[in-house]
Design an enzyme around this catalytic site. Structure first.
Site, PDB file in Angstrom:
ATOM      1  NE  ARG A 101      46.350  72.016  44.911  1.00  0.00           N
ATOM      2  CZ  ARG A 101      45.286  71.972  44.520  1.00  0.00           C
ATOM      3  NH1 ARG A 101      44.085  72.507  44.343  1.00  0.00           N
ATOM      4  NH2 ARG A 101      44.059  70.489  44.512  1.00  0.00           N
ATOM      5  CB  THR A 105      48.764  74.113  53.556  1.00  0.00           C
ATOM      6  OG1 THR A 105      49.036  74.314  52.168  1.00  0.00           O
ATOM      7  CG2 THR A 105      49.153  74.302  54.936  1.00  0.00           C
ATOM      8  CG  ASP A 197      46.821  64.977  39.946  1.00  0.00           C
ATOM      9  OD1 ASP A 197      47.834  65.548  39.193  1.00  0.00           O
ATOM     10  OD2 ASP A 197      46.602  64.880  41.260  1.00  0.00           O
ATOM     11  CG  ASP A 200      48.897  61.872  39.582  1.00  0.00           C
ATOM     12  OD1 ASP A 200      50.048  61.715  39.574  1.00  0.00           O
ATOM     13  OD2 ASP A 200      47.893  61.439  40.960  1.00  0.00           O
TER      14      ASP A 200
END
Ligand code: PRP
Length: 206
Positions: A101, A105, A197, A200
């Site tokens: 991603r 944006t 995340d 991660d």
């Protein structure tokens, strides 16, 4: 169709997954276990055909899966959902799709796709723990449909309502199986309260 799991084991394990103190080893175990439980629910309507087998006592009629299954993990975070599911369906094919991603944006950027020219499976399970804006899941399903896949299911762990709505709008024919639909997306596109995340936390890169 959106299926939010009501299973007590899913609720219990998802809560452990969210905890900030859950270290990567435990986090990976939980992703694996949750993926298996969700997959059990997501595969409840797969087709079977009748077969006969010899038991030590005689003949028995039974069943085998009618369709070839494809597991489609979205790199990176979807990788942790593969192995447990694969143990339950060892005949499945695994096709990786790489998307990240763009942080500014929030649009998905494709970086890996080695699908063969024609589809080799009848049912595709798209695996990604997080459905945030829904952009990555929609882009993955676009890729699979362009490939020729006809029956696709999305299997994830946490979703934002915005991601569910976007995926349903883009692909109304794709059922969504999810452990929990959370409150919302925050202004940087993270699911709240979420778990941080998922990539991660699995790979120890946070
Ligand atoms: C995360 C997650 C999904 C995507 C969800 O991946 O694993 O693929 O974001 O967001 P969306 O619904 O708004 O598209 P990320 O881009 O962080 O990549 P990673 O798995 O490599 O860490």
């Amino acid at each position: 169709m959106v299926y939010e799991s009501q299973h007590p084991l899913v609720k219990h394990k998802l809560t452990l997954l969210r905890k900030q103190s859950t270290e990567p080893k435990k986090f990976r175990e939980l992703v694996r276990e949750l993926a298996m439980l969700l997959c059990y629910e997501a595969t409840a309507d797969l087709g079977v055909r009748g077969i006969e087998v010899e038991t030590p006592m005689g003949r028995a009629s039974g069943h085998e899966l009618a369709d070839k299954i494809g597991l489609i993990p979205v790199l990176r975070a979807g990788l942790g959902m593969v192995n447990g599911i694969w143990e339950m369906m060892p005949g499945a094919e695994v096709w990786h799709i790489g998307l990240y991603r763009d942080e500014r944006t929030l649009k998905p950027v494709s970086y890996y796709n080695k699908l063969p020219t024609a589809p080799t499976v009848q049912v595709c399970l798209v695996l990604d723990p997080m459905l945030a804006t829904g952009g990555s899941a929609s882009a993955t399903i676009d890729i699979l449909k362009n490939w020729g896949a006809t029956r696709i299911k999305f299997v994830g762990l946490l979703a934002a309502p915005e991601g569910i709505a976007a995926l349903q709008k883009a692909h109304p024919d794709v059922p969504i199986y999810i452990a929990k639909i959370d409150e919302r997306l925050n202004d940087i596109g993270f699911i709240v309260p979420g778990l941080g995340d998922a990539g991660d936390r699995q790979f120890g890169t946070g």
